[in-house]
Design a protein around this motif. Structure first.
Motif, PDB file in Angstrom:
ATOM      1  N   VAL A 167       0.841  -1.201   0.000  1.00  0.00           N
ATOM      2  CA  VAL A 167       0.000   0.000   0.000  1.00  0.00           C
ATOM      3  C   VAL A 167       0.875   1.249   0.000  1.00  0.00           C
ATOM      4  O   VAL A 167       0.624   2.188  -0.763  1.00  0.00           O
ATOM      5  N   SER A 168       1.917   1.261   0.806  1.00  0.00           N
ATOM      6  CA  SER A 168       2.817   2.423   0.855  1.00  0.00           C
ATOM      7  C   SER A 168       3.443   2.698  -0.499  1.00  0.00           C
ATOM      8  O   SER A 168       3.554   3.857  -0.925  1.00  0.00           O
ATOM      9  N   ALA A 169       3.864   1.649  -1.197  1.00  0.00           N
ATOM     10  CA  ALA A 169       4.484   1.826  -2.510  1.00  0.00           C
ATOM     11  C   ALA A 169       3.490   2.417  -3.509  1.00  0.00           C
ATOM     12  O   ALA A 169       3.841   3.313  -4.297  1.00  0.00           O
ATOM     13  N   HIS A 170       2.255   1.948  -3.479  1.00  0.00           N
ATOM     14  CA  HIS A 170       1.250   2.463  -4.408  1.00  0.00           C
ATOM     15  C   HIS A 170       0.845   3.894  -4.053  1.00  0.00           C
ATOM     16  O   HIS A 170       0.628   4.715  -4.954  1.00  0.00           O
ATOM     17  N   VAL A 171       0.747   4.200  -2.768  1.00  0.00           N
ATOM     18  CA  VAL A 171       0.447   5.578  -2.361  1.00  0.00           C
ATOM     19  C   VAL A 171       1.585   6.500  -2.798  1.00  0.00           C
ATOM     20  O   VAL A 171       1.335   7.601  -3.296  1.00  0.00           O
ATOM     21  N   ALA A 172       2.817   6.051  -2.650  1.00  0.00           N
ATOM     22  CA  ALA A 172       3.970   6.855  -3.083  1.00  0.00           C
ATOM     23  C   ALA A 172       3.916   7.115  -4.586  1.00  0.00           C
ATOM     24  O   ALA A 172       4.199   8.232  -5.046  1.00  0.00           O
TER      25      ALA A 172
END
Length: 123
Positions: free
Chosen positions: A62-67
């Motif tokens: 999720v963090s990678a996609h939000v970034a």
């Protein structure tokens, strides 16, 4: 940009450079996880932990996609203490998605059945 022997820029180069921003926009939305994050943020701010709970995915995913969405300028973060609350940077994005839903309704299953990009490709 290449210039041919006539001193002109080939139409393909002009077309490509003119469409690059749109290609990047649609590519940023082409992943199911990123699209789900955008749809969730349409309802209001959320932390990565909230998105993890909602989507059932790993925090790192999720963090990678939000970034990615943040780097594309589609999502913005608002720090509050040790947390960051994410929201849509441009609510107009929901107008684009609504138009896409209208187009999908009009085309029926044609997009899903597309041999190159459809959901059933390679199966």
């Amino acid at each position: 940009m290449a210039i041919n022997s006539d001193g002109c820029v080939p139409a393909v180069d002009v077309l490509s450079s003119a469409l690059d921003p749109a290609v990047s926009l649609f590519h940023s939305l082409s992943d199911a996880t990123r699209l789900a994050i955008v749809r969730h943020l349409a309802d209001g701010e959320a932390r990565v932990a909230d998105l993890v709970a909602q989507l059932g995915l790993a925090q790192s995913t999720v963090s990678a996609h939000v970034a990615c969405l943040r780097d594309c300028g589609l999502v913005q973060g608002r720090p509050q203490g040790r947390q960051v609350f994410y929201s849509l940077a441009h609510p107009e994005l929901m107008d684009l998605l609504a138009s896409a839903e209208t187009l999908l309704a009009a085309t029926g299953n044609a997009v899903a059945l597309c041999p190159n990009y459809g959901t059933g490709r390679g199966k």
